[in-house]
Write an enzyme that holds these catalytic residues in place. Structure first.
Site, mmCIF file in Angstrom:
data_model
loop_
_atom_site.group_PDB
_atom_site.id
_atom_site.type_symbol
_atom_site.label_atom_id
_atom_site.label_comp_id
_atom_site.label_asym_id
_atom_site.label_seq_id
_atom_site.Cartn_x
_atom_site.Cartn_y
_atom_site.Cartn_z
ATOM 1 N N LYS A 24 45.838 -16.217 46.723
ATOM 2 C CA LYS A 24 44.472 -15.185 46.972
ATOM 3 C C LYS A 24 43.945 -15.077 45.336
ATOM 4 O O LYS A 24 42.697 -14.621 45.764
ATOM 5 C CB LYS A 24 45.357 -14.060 48.336
ATOM 6 C CG LYS A 24 45.851 -14.386 48.991
ATOM 7 C CD LYS A 24 46.171 -13.161 49.541
ATOM 8 C CE LYS A 24 47.590 -12.455 48.948
ATOM 9 N NZ LYS A 24 49.033 -13.379 48.931
ATOM 10 N N ARG A 99 47.983 -5.841 55.398
ATOM 11 C CA ARG A 99 49.260 -6.207 55.655
ATOM 12 C C ARG A 99 49.990 -5.929 56.661
ATOM 13 O O ARG A 99 51.098 -6.704 56.713
ATOM 14 C CB ARG A 99 49.868 -5.833 54.605
ATOM 15 C CG ARG A 99 49.412 -6.971 53.127
ATOM 16 C CD ARG A 99 50.286 -5.727 51.617
ATOM 17 N NE ARG A 99 50.720 -7.354 50.835
ATOM 18 C CZ ARG A 99 50.220 -7.367 50.286
ATOM 19 N NH1 ARG A 99 48.918 -7.423 49.796
ATOM 20 N NH2 ARG A 99 50.932 -8.285 49.257
ATOM 21 N N ARG A 137 53.628 -16.830 37.337
ATOM 22 C CA ARG A 137 52.816 -16.096 37.203
ATOM 23 C C ARG A 137 52.369 -15.499 35.029
ATOM 24 O O ARG A 137 53.335 -15.053 35.181
ATOM 25 C CB ARG A 137 52.043 -15.326 38.356
ATOM 26 C CG ARG A 137 50.588 -14.387 37.964
ATOM 27 C CD ARG A 137 50.411 -14.120 39.145
ATOM 28 N NE ARG A 137 51.355 -13.750 40.081
ATOM 29 C CZ ARG A 137 51.338 -13.210 41.026
ATOM 30 N NH1 ARG A 137 50.267 -13.484 41.813
ATOM 31 N NH2 ARG A 137 52.449 -12.801 41.991
ATOM 32 N N ARG A 171 54.106 -9.767 35.749
ATOM 33 C CA ARG A 171 54.239 -8.830 36.600
ATOM 34 C C ARG A 171 56.007 -8.291 36.944
ATOM 35 O O ARG A 171 56.785 -8.849 37.547
ATOM 36 C CB ARG A 171 53.404 -8.922 38.414
ATOM 37 C CG ARG A 171 52.223 -7.981 38.128
ATOM 38 C CD ARG A 171 51.485 -8.926 39.291
ATOM 39 N NE ARG A 171 52.244 -8.790 40.441
ATOM 40 C CZ ARG A 171 51.729 -9.423 42.009
ATOM 41 N NH1 ARG A 171 50.283 -10.364 42.164
ATOM 42 N NH2 ARG A 171 51.897 -9.529 42.951
ATOM 43 N N ARG A 182 59.460 -10.256 48.494
ATOM 44 C CA ARG A 182 58.085 -10.127 48.461
ATOM 45 C C ARG A 182 58.155 -10.824 49.701
ATOM 46 O O ARG A 182 57.540 -10.300 50.944
ATOM 47 C CB ARG A 182 57.661 -9.987 47.941
ATOM 48 C CG ARG A 182 57.495 -8.999 47.023
ATOM 49 C CD ARG A 182 56.838 -9.337 45.376
ATOM 50 N NE ARG A 182 55.634 -9.839 45.374
ATOM 51 C CZ ARG A 182 54.915 -10.867 44.454
ATOM 52 N NH1 ARG A 182 55.999 -10.972 43.782
ATOM 53 N NH2 ARG A 182 53.749 -10.678 44.736
HETATM 54 P P1 AP5 Z 1 47.928 -15.719 42.846
HETATM 55 O O1 AP5 Z 1 45.705 -15.868 42.808
HETATM 56 O O2 AP5 Z 1 48.253 -14.501 41.918
HETATM 57 O O3 AP5 Z 1 48.313 -15.365 44.604
HETATM 58 P P2 AP5 Z 1 47.929 -14.121 44.877
HETATM 59 O O4 AP5 Z 1 48.326 -15.117 46.489
HETATM 60 O O5 AP5 Z 1 46.839 -13.120 44.238
HETATM 61 O O6 AP5 Z 1 49.141 -13.734 45.708
HETATM 62 P P3 AP5 Z 1 50.683 -12.400 45.139
HETATM 63 O O7 AP5 Z 1 51.279 -12.454 44.554
HETATM 64 O O8 AP5 Z 1 49.114 -11.524 43.844
HETATM 65 O O9 AP5 Z 1 50.364 -11.691 45.781
HETATM 66 P P4 AP5 Z 1 50.984 -10.340 46.695
HETATM 67 O O10 AP5 Z 1 50.041 -10.101 48.202
HETATM 68 O O11 AP5 Z 1 52.282 -10.779 46.869
HETATM 69 O O12 AP5 Z 1 50.035 -9.321 45.182
HETATM 70 P P5 AP5 Z 1 49.671 -7.814 44.884
HETATM 71 O O13 AP5 Z 1 49.207 -7.692 44.440
HETATM 72 O O14 AP5 Z 1 48.570 -8.472 46.497
HETATM 73 O O15 AP5 Z 1 48.329 -17.113 42.042
HETATM 74 C C1 AP5 Z 1 49.875 -17.245 42.094
HETATM 75 C C2 AP5 Z 1 50.559 -18.118 40.979
HETATM 76 O O16 AP5 Z 1 49.966 -19.251 41.270
HETATM 77 C C3 AP5 Z 1 49.536 -18.224 39.861
HETATM 78 O O17 AP5 Z 1 50.350 -18.115 38.408
HETATM 79 C C4 AP5 Z 1 48.140 -18.986 39.413
HETATM 80 O O18 AP5 Z 1 47.610 -19.692 38.578
HETATM 81 C C5 AP5 Z 1 49.101 -20.499 40.919
HETATM 82 N N1 AP5 Z 1 48.059 -20.337 41.913
HETATM 83 C C6 AP5 Z 1 46.978 -20.460 42.823
HETATM 84 N N2 AP5 Z 1 46.256 -20.879 42.770
HETATM 85 C C7 AP5 Z 1 46.770 -21.940 42.476
HETATM 86 C C8 AP5 Z 1 46.879 -23.685 42.706
HETATM 87 N N3 AP5 Z 1 45.989 -24.497 43.562
HETATM 88 N N4 AP5 Z 1 47.393 -24.363 42.211
HETATM 89 C C9 AP5 Z 1 48.374 -24.252 41.859
HETATM 90 N N5 AP5 Z 1 48.899 -23.159 40.973
HETATM 91 C C10 AP5 Z 1 48.006 -21.921 41.980
HETATM 92 O O19 AP5 Z 1 50.871 -6.939 45.977
HETATM 93 C C11 AP5 Z 1 51.866 -6.246 44.984
HETATM 94 C C12 AP5 Z 1 52.207 -5.203 45.946
HETATM 95 O O20 AP5 Z 1 51.389 -4.180 46.272
HETATM 96 C C13 AP5 Z 1 53.038 -5.490 47.353
HETATM 97 O O21 AP5 Z 1 53.979 -5.946 47.268
HETATM 98 C C14 AP5 Z 1 52.613 -3.864 48.100
HETATM 99 O O22 AP5 Z 1 54.190 -3.145 47.287
HETATM 100 C C15 AP5 Z 1 51.813 -3.433 47.499
HETATM 101 N N6 AP5 Z 1 50.726 -3.150 48.068
HETATM 102 C C16 AP5 Z 1 48.976 -4.393 48.150
HETATM 103 N N7 AP5 Z 1 48.701 -4.222 49.050
HETATM 104 C C17 AP5 Z 1 49.344 -3.692 49.536
HETATM 105 C C18 AP5 Z 1 49.084 -2.957 51.373
HETATM 106 N N8 AP5 Z 1 47.492 -3.545 52.182
HETATM 107 N N9 AP5 Z 1 49.721 -2.539 51.738
HETATM 108 C C19 AP5 Z 1 50.802 -1.846 51.279
HETATM 109 N N10 AP5 Z 1 51.736 -2.229 49.806
HETATM 110 C C20 AP5 Z 1 49.916 -2.975 49.995
HETATM 111 MG MG MG Z 2 47.050 -11.577 43.852
#
Ligand code: AP5
Ligand code: MG
Length: 234
Positions: A24, A99, A137, A171, A182
């Site tokens: 994402k 979410r 990552r 992270r 997660r």
């Molecule tokens: P990346 O693009 O970083 O993936 P992502 O989908 O953004 O993954 P996240 O881990 O950031 O998602 P998340 O939902 O767990 O975390 P968030 O920060 O939102 O890509 C991942 C890896 O794959 C990278 O190394 C990249 O290089 C690689 N990659 C990408 N595309 C690729 C491809 N096509 N091919 C090969 N490799 C590829 O949330 C974190 C925390 O914040 C949550 O756990 C929670 O505690 C809190 N939080 C955030 N939002 C909320 C909410 N709405 N409600 C409640 N708590 C929340």
């Molecule tokens: Mg992300």
């Protein structure tokens, strides 16, 4: 290929959905650079908030690092504030929100108040790939560029390609044991929202196992097709 009608994006909320590690953030950054719409990432916003030394920051840091969800009330307040800013008037990209069912409900109200249409795009990646996506990552602390030690390594060891002075960071919630929590949280709380967007005819699925560039092209194609489908009367 470029977006055919930039005017169309003015009324658009692009919701990037998908499991943790699906890509994402990677796609949101490409969309931001190429379409000029802001990336609204709740994860990034809370990671920034967690840097300060306040009781709230402490609470947020503990929840995030455990891989659990931050309470809806707080998340909703942060999203309301962020999307009320001028740079969101032209539309914006949601990354990591909604979410939960309560967050999805709030988003419907927000979209109607802002007179914006919502398109949900699911970046679909099988479970067996997700663990490596997260544990591999690394990010640049200066520009936020996202790398992966398995799939998209930096040119030099642990350094950002554009900021060689910066050591890439991992992270705290990307450690193996947190990754499992997660993924479970996603399946329980967030995956059911996909049915809701599917039923209301606003869900598009893209195969997230291809290269970031190929995935981006398909997302752009989806947005272009919506321009064609949307009549001026809409
Ligand atoms: P990346 O693009 O970083 O993936 P992502 O989908 O953004 O993954 P996240 O881990 O950031 O998602 P998340 O939902 O767990 O975390 P968030 O920060 O939102 O890509 C991942 C890896 O794959 C990278 O190394 C990249 O290089 C690689 N990659 C990408 N595309 C690729 C491809 N096509 N091919 C090969 N490799 C590829 O949330 C974190 C925390 O914040 C949550 O756990 C929670 O505690 C809190 N939080 C955030 N939002 C909320 C909410 N709405 N409600 C409640 N708590 C929340
Ligand atoms: Mg992300």
């Amino acid at each position: 290929m470029a977006i055919a009608n930039r005017q169309f994006l003015m009324s658009k909320i692009i919701v990037l959905m998908g499991a943790p590690g699906a890509g994402k953030g990677t796609q949101a950054r490409l969309l931001q650079h190429r379409l000029g719409l802001p990336q609204v990432s709740t994860g990034d916003m809370f990671r920034a908030l967690a840097e300060s030394q306040t009781p709230l920051a402490e609470e947020v840091r503990a929840i995030q690092q455990a891989g659990k969800l931050i309470p809806d009330e707080l998340v909703i307040r942060v999203v309301e504030d962020r999307t009320a800013k001028d740079d969101c008037l032209r539309g914006y990209i949601l990354d990591g929100f909604p979410r939960t069912a309560a967050q999805a409900e709030m988003l419907e109200e927000l979209a109607s108040r802002q007179r914006k249409k919502l398109s949900a795009i699911l970046i679909d990646v099988p479970l067996e790939l997700l663990e490596k996506r997260m544990t591999g990552r690394r990010s640049c602390p200066i520009c936020g560029e996202i790398y992966n030690m398995y799939f998209r390594p930096p040119k030099n060891d642990d350094k950002c390609d554009r900021h060689p002075e910066a050591e890439l960071t991992q992270r705290a919630d990307d450690r193996q044991e947190k990754v499992r929590v997660r993924l479970e949280t996603y399946e329980r709380e967030t995956a059911p929202l996909l049915d809701y967007y599917q039923r209301t005819g606003r869900l598009h699925r893209v195969d997230g196992t291809r290269s970031p560039e190929d995935i981006y092209c398909e997302i752009e194609q989806i947005l272009n097709n919506e321009v064609v489908r949307t009549s001026p009367a809409d």
